[in-house]
Design an enzyme around this catalytic site. Sequence first.
Site, PDB file in Angstrom:
ATOM      1  N   SER A 196     -14.267  12.866  -1.240  1.00 12.78           N
ATOM      2  CA  SER A 196     -14.048  13.888  -2.269  1.00 12.78           C
ATOM      3  C   SER A 196     -13.739  13.242  -3.611  1.00 12.78           C
ATOM      4  O   SER A 196     -12.888  12.359  -3.701  1.00 12.78           O
ATOM      5  CB  SER A 196     -12.876  14.785  -1.877  1.00 12.78           C
ATOM      6  OG  SER A 196     -13.180  15.466  -0.699  1.00 12.78           O
ATOM      7  N   ARG A 218      -2.814  14.699  -0.474  1.00 16.43           N
ATOM      8  CA  ARG A 218      -3.571  13.556  -1.011  1.00 16.43           C
ATOM      9  C   ARG A 218      -2.777  12.731  -2.023  1.00 16.43           C
ATOM     10  O   ARG A 218      -3.332  12.259  -3.021  1.00 16.43           O
ATOM     11  CB  ARG A 218      -4.896  14.006  -1.638  1.00 16.43           C
ATOM     12  CG  ARG A 218      -5.795  14.780  -0.724  1.00 16.43           C
ATOM     13  CD  ARG A 218      -6.269  14.000   0.493  1.00 16.43           C
ATOM     14  NE  ARG A 218      -6.944  14.911   1.386  1.00 16.43           N
ATOM     15  CZ  ARG A 218      -6.328  15.515   2.412  1.00 16.43           C
ATOM     16  NH1 ARG A 218      -5.072  15.252   2.725  1.00 16.43           N
ATOM     17  NH2 ARG A 218      -6.972  16.364   3.178  1.00 16.43           N
ATOM     18  N   GLU A 224      -9.328  12.738  -6.962  1.00 19.35           N
ATOM     19  CA  GLU A 224      -8.760  12.245  -5.703  1.00 19.35           C
ATOM     20  C   GLU A 224      -9.087  10.763  -5.560  1.00 19.35           C
ATOM     21  O   GLU A 224      -8.256   9.959  -5.123  1.00 19.35           O
ATOM     22  CB  GLU A 224      -9.325  13.034  -4.511  1.00 19.35           C
ATOM     23  CG  GLU A 224      -8.775  12.572  -3.181  1.00 19.35           C
ATOM     24  CD  GLU A 224      -9.167  13.493  -2.022  1.00 19.35           C
ATOM     25  OE1 GLU A 224      -9.238  14.726  -2.218  1.00 19.35           O
ATOM     26  OE2 GLU A 224      -9.400  12.966  -0.920  1.00 19.35           O
TER      27      GLU A 224
HETATM   28  C1  LIG Z   1     -17.860  10.174   3.795  1.00 17.63           C
HETATM   29  C2  LIG Z   1     -16.398  10.229   3.462  1.00 17.63           C
HETATM   30  C3  LIG Z   1     -15.614  11.256   3.977  1.00 17.63           C
HETATM   31  C4  LIG Z   1     -14.252  11.311   3.691  1.00 17.63           C
HETATM   32  N1  LIG Z   1     -13.520  12.345   4.202  1.00 17.63           N
HETATM   33  C5  LIG Z   1     -12.200  12.393   3.969  1.00 17.63           C
HETATM   34  C6  LIG Z   1     -11.394  13.441   4.521  1.00 17.63           C
HETATM   35  O1  LIG Z   1     -11.864  14.299   5.241  1.00 17.63           O
HETATM   36  N2  LIG Z   1     -10.073  13.453   4.240  1.00 17.63           N
HETATM   37  C7  LIG Z   1      -9.491  12.515   3.450  1.00 17.63           C
HETATM   38  O2  LIG Z   1      -8.284  12.574   3.238  1.00 17.63           O
HETATM   39  N3  LIG Z   1     -10.219  11.509   2.900  1.00 17.63           N
HETATM   40  C8  LIG Z   1     -11.551  11.431   3.143  1.00 17.63           C
HETATM   41  N4  LIG Z   1     -12.291  10.416   2.584  1.00 17.63           N
HETATM   42  C9  LIG Z   1     -11.644   9.464   1.666  1.00 17.63           C
HETATM   43  C10 LIG Z   1     -11.085   8.210   2.314  1.00 17.63           C
HETATM   44  O3  LIG Z   1     -11.746   7.904   3.524  1.00 17.63           O
HETATM   45  C11 LIG Z   1      -9.577   8.318   2.569  1.00 17.63           C
HETATM   46  O4  LIG Z   1      -8.857   8.560   1.385  1.00 17.63           O
HETATM   47  C12 LIG Z   1      -9.035   7.034   3.210  1.00 17.63           C
HETATM   48  O5  LIG Z   1      -7.704   7.244   3.603  1.00 17.63           O
HETATM   49  C13 LIG Z   1      -9.078   5.835   2.271  1.00 17.63           C
HETATM   50  O6  LIG Z   1      -8.786   4.696   3.047  1.00 17.63           O
HETATM   51  P1  LIG Z   1      -9.340   3.253   2.630  1.00 17.63           P
HETATM   52  O7  LIG Z   1      -8.794   2.287   3.574  1.00 17.63           O
HETATM   53  O8  LIG Z   1     -10.828   3.295   2.522  1.00 17.63           O
HETATM   54  O9  LIG Z   1      -8.684   3.079   1.217  1.00 17.63           O
HETATM   55  P2  LIG Z   1      -9.354   2.550  -0.105  1.00 17.63           P
HETATM   56  O10 LIG Z   1     -10.414   3.512  -0.524  1.00 17.63           O
HETATM   57  O11 LIG Z   1      -9.729   1.135   0.047  1.00 17.63           O
HETATM   58  O12 LIG Z   1      -8.135   2.693  -1.100  1.00 17.63           O
HETATM   59  C14 LIG Z   1      -7.645   3.972  -1.465  1.00 17.63           C
HETATM   60  C15 LIG Z   1      -6.284   3.785  -2.145  1.00 17.63           C
HETATM   61  O13 LIG Z   1      -5.354   3.297  -1.193  1.00 17.63           O
HETATM   62  C16 LIG Z   1      -4.812   2.062  -1.608  1.00 17.63           C
HETATM   63  N5  LIG Z   1      -4.574   1.259  -0.428  1.00 17.63           N
HETATM   64  C17 LIG Z   1      -5.451   0.907   0.538  1.00 17.63           C
HETATM   65  N6  LIG Z   1      -4.835   0.187   1.481  1.00 17.63           N
HETATM   66  C18 LIG Z   1      -3.552   0.088   1.116  1.00 17.63           C
HETATM   67  C19 LIG Z   1      -2.409  -0.567   1.678  1.00 17.63           C
HETATM   68  N7  LIG Z   1      -2.461  -1.236   2.820  1.00 17.63           N
HETATM   69  N8  LIG Z   1      -1.234  -0.474   0.993  1.00 17.63           N
HETATM   70  C20 LIG Z   1      -1.135   0.185  -0.164  1.00 17.63           C
HETATM   71  N9  LIG Z   1      -2.186   0.817  -0.741  1.00 17.63           N
HETATM   72  C21 LIG Z   1      -3.373   0.765  -0.107  1.00 17.63           C
HETATM   73  C22 LIG Z   1      -5.841   1.477  -2.551  1.00 17.63           C
HETATM   74  O14 LIG Z   1      -5.285   0.532  -3.441  1.00 17.63           O
HETATM   75  C23 LIG Z   1      -6.315   2.736  -3.255  1.00 17.63           C
HETATM   76  O15 LIG Z   1      -5.386   3.121  -4.249  1.00 17.63           O
HETATM   77  C24 LIG Z   1     -13.660  10.327   2.862  1.00 17.63           C
HETATM   78  C25 LIG Z   1     -14.446   9.275   2.364  1.00 17.63           C
HETATM   79  C26 LIG Z   1     -15.799   9.221   2.666  1.00 17.63           C
HETATM   80  C27 LIG Z   1     -16.619   8.075   2.122  1.00 17.63           C
END
Ligand SMILES: Cc1cc2nc3c(=O)[nH]c(=O)nc-3n(C[C@H](O)[C@H](O)[C@H](O)COP(=O)(O)OP(=O)(O)OC[C@H]3O[C@@H](n4cnc5c(N)ncnc54)[C@H](O)[C@@H]3O)c2cc1C
Length: 291
Positions: free
Chosen positions: A208, A159, A279
């Site tokens: 998480s 992570r 996280e």
């Molecule tokens: C119901 C639920 C279940 C989940 N289960 C999991 C799981 O099983 N495993 C897991 O790992 N995560 C899980 N997550 C967390 C999340 O989905 C992941 O961390 C996911 O990868 C975040 O992606 P995002 O596009 O939503 O990023 P965001 O939440 O929009 O951003 C997260 C971080 O990434 C950065 N970011 C986003 N896009 C970019 C880019 N293009 N370039 C540089 N930085 C960027 C943002 O600035 C921020 O720091 C879960 C979330 C939810 C709501």
Amino acid sequence: MIEEQVPLSRFTTLGTGGPARWFGKPETLDQLAEALTWAAERGASVSVVGLGSNLLVADEGVDGLVLKLAGELAAAEVDRDRVLAGAGVPLAVCLHRARAASLGRLEFACAIPGTVGGAVKMNAGAYGSDIAGVLERALVVSASRTEWRTPAELGLQYRRSCLGEGEVVARAELRLTQRPVDEIKAIVSEMQSQRKAAQPTNKRTFGSVFKNPEHELTAGRMLEACGLRGHRIGGAQISPRHANFIENADGARSADAIALMSEARRRALEKFGVTLEHEVQLLGGLVLPAV
Ligand SMILES: Cc1cc2nc3c(=O)[nH]c(=O)nc-3n(C[C@H](O)[C@H](O)[C@H](O)COP(=O)(O)OP(=O)(O)OC[C@H]3O[C@@H](n4cnc5c(N)ncnc54)[C@H](O)[C@@H]3O)c2cc1C
């Protein structure tokens, strides 16, 4: 085109957070480069929102440029055994494309409601797999340079990555392997049932809250043992189903979530001697007080 004072609550799965001072939706690499130059000329900070599924945005908003990748930077296609993705594309779309081409190894992504860029930044993973295991390379763009990086160069670990301030993942290439479509469907269906049985999948959360510590108990089990299931501050509540999730129970503010996180960290330290590391990514002036 850069807009002003765009509310970010609609770009986060928790549904909280104030406005971005500046907000842009670049659709091509050229537009992304222009936006980054625009910010650099003003000395403005740059951050990216993906699907906001691991994001807590300050109620006061973000005093900088916030980008959301769109257009060709949010599309994906298959080329032989690879998925070529714009970083703004949801993992679900990549999984769909991969399945249609009979390509496996991305099944774990069915549990992760984020974009490819967010997944690279977080090295998102589930069920023993993570993005580092399928990522061949990612295109990282900043105001000063554009370069392809391998998972090792991105510093992908549990992570975390070593992407720096103002570095935007613009594209990613995922290398997969041939797998029968029925097998892919069966794996996805099994993972989804496990997920539904254990987590509050029908609530507004950001996934998480804390990383699992090096301890025999997961963060969720630890917080459960601290009696935090269902604990509520303002409109935010520790999920009654899974103590490592915070739900927007009713009109939550990000400050409510921060207060819950502080209380959780305090109790975990007191009971287990463990300082939990968050996280969820904090955007804007949010900080977690020291425990
Ligand atoms: C119901 C639920 C279940 C989940 N289960 C999991 C799981 O099983 N495993 C897991 O790992 N995560 C899980 N997550 C967390 C999340 O989905 C992941 O961390 C996911 O990868 C975040 O992606 P995002 O596009 O939503 O990023 P965001 O939440 O929009 O951003 C997260 C971080 O990434 C950065 N970011 C986003 N896009 C970019 C880019 N293009 N370039 C540089 N930085 C960027 C943002 O600035 C921020 O720091 C879960 C979330 C939810 C709501």
